[in-house]
Design a protein around this motif. Structure first.
Motif, PDB file in Angstrom:
ATOM      1  N   ASP A 113       0.878  -1.158   0.069  1.00 38.93           N
ATOM      2  CA  ASP A 113       0.072   0.112   0.171  1.00 38.93           C
ATOM      3  C   ASP A 113       0.914   1.216   0.070  1.00 38.93           C
ATOM      4  O   ASP A 113       1.885   1.429   0.954  1.00 38.93           O
ATOM      5  N   THR A 114       0.774   2.205  -1.009  1.00 39.23           N
ATOM      6  CA  THR A 114       1.574   3.097  -1.227  1.00 39.23           C
ATOM      7  C   THR A 114       1.274   4.362  -0.216  1.00 39.23           C
ATOM      8  O   THR A 114       2.247   5.140   0.342  1.00 39.23           O
ATOM      9  N   LYS A 115       0.120   4.188   0.347  1.00 39.81           N
ATOM     10  CA  LYS A 115      -0.346   5.332   1.558  1.00 39.81           C
ATOM     11  C   LYS A 115       0.698   5.304   2.693  1.00 39.81           C
ATOM     12  O   LYS A 115       0.683   6.231   3.513  1.00 39.81           O
ATOM     13  N   ASP A 116       0.965   4.070   2.862  1.00 41.89           N
ATOM     14  CA  ASP A 116       1.852   3.856   4.118  1.00 41.89           C
ATOM     15  C   ASP A 116       3.342   4.546   3.964  1.00 41.89           C
ATOM     16  O   ASP A 116       3.779   5.056   5.056  1.00 41.89           O
ATOM     17  N   TYR A 117       3.598   4.886   2.774  1.00 40.98           N
ATOM     18  CA  TYR A 117       4.774   5.589   2.510  1.00 40.98           C
ATOM     19  C   TYR A 117       5.031   7.102   2.213  1.00 40.98           C
ATOM     20  O   TYR A 117       5.855   7.529   1.776  1.00 40.98           O
ATOM     21  N   LEU A 118       3.644   7.526   2.268  1.00 37.40           N
ATOM     22  CA  LEU A 118       3.548   8.869   1.573  1.00 37.40           C
ATOM     23  C   LEU A 118       3.057   9.752   3.046  1.00 37.40           C
ATOM     24  O   LEU A 118       2.446   9.330   3.837  1.00 37.40           O
ATOM     25  N   PRO A 119       3.299  11.187   2.894  1.00 36.78           N
ATOM     26  CA  PRO A 119       2.934  11.919   4.039  1.00 36.78           C
ATOM     27  C   PRO A 119       1.303  12.138   4.324  1.00 36.78           C
ATOM     28  O   PRO A 119       0.770  11.949   3.151  1.00 36.78           O
ATOM     29  N   LYS A 120       0.940  12.513   5.327  1.00 42.71           N
ATOM     30  CA  LYS A 120      -0.631  12.485   5.694  1.00 42.71           C
ATOM     31  C   LYS A 120      -1.041  13.544   4.788  1.00 42.71           C
ATOM     32  O   LYS A 120      -0.472  14.873   4.711  1.00 42.71           O
TER      33      LYS A 120
END
Length: 136
Positions: A113-120
């Protein structure tokens, strides 16, 4: 033309002798015969590129030979093709203005999941549609 061919052959031969020598690199570079190799290379380059006696070659004097090699398949291809077969028929008949090109979107699965590696609150499109304002 013969001089250019001869000089390029000599340079190729000289560089092949230097690079393909089976001797291991010595620890002391002073024992290595680099000066003679460099002087020979400089002499060949001078003959090839700085020869005042050589006349320049006009581009019209260079003739390129294109050899057409016959392909032999070992069987008669006409037995397997329709009668009056023309492989070039219709080659230039395409009207690209009438052909709709469709780009297929493929879903890419990275395995995480790429969301785990991007800022909020990450937005890749932020600032993409800002227009510059003109002050009048």
């Amino acid at each position: 033309m013969k001089l250019v061919f001869l000089m390029s052959s000599l340079i190729l031969a000289a560089s092949t002798v230097v690079t393909d020598s089976p001797n291991e690199e010595p620890d002391d570079l002073s024992s290595y015969k680099t000066e003679s190799v460099l002087s020979e290379k400089a002499h060949l380059e001078t003959l090839l590129f700085h020869n005042p006696d050589a006349e320049p070659i006009a581009i019209e004097d260079i003739h390129v030979l294109e050899l057409e090699e016959e392909v032999c398949y070992g069987f008669d291809t006409s037995k397997y093709l329709p009668s009056n077969f023309n492989p070039l028929k219709g080659k230039h008949d395409l009207d690209w203005s009438k052909i709709d090109l469709v780009e297929l979107d493929e879903e890419v699965n990275l395995g995480f999941d790429t969301k785990d590696y991007l800022p909020k609150g990450f937005n890749p499109y932020k600032g993409m549609y800002k227009h510059a304002r003109c002050n009048k």
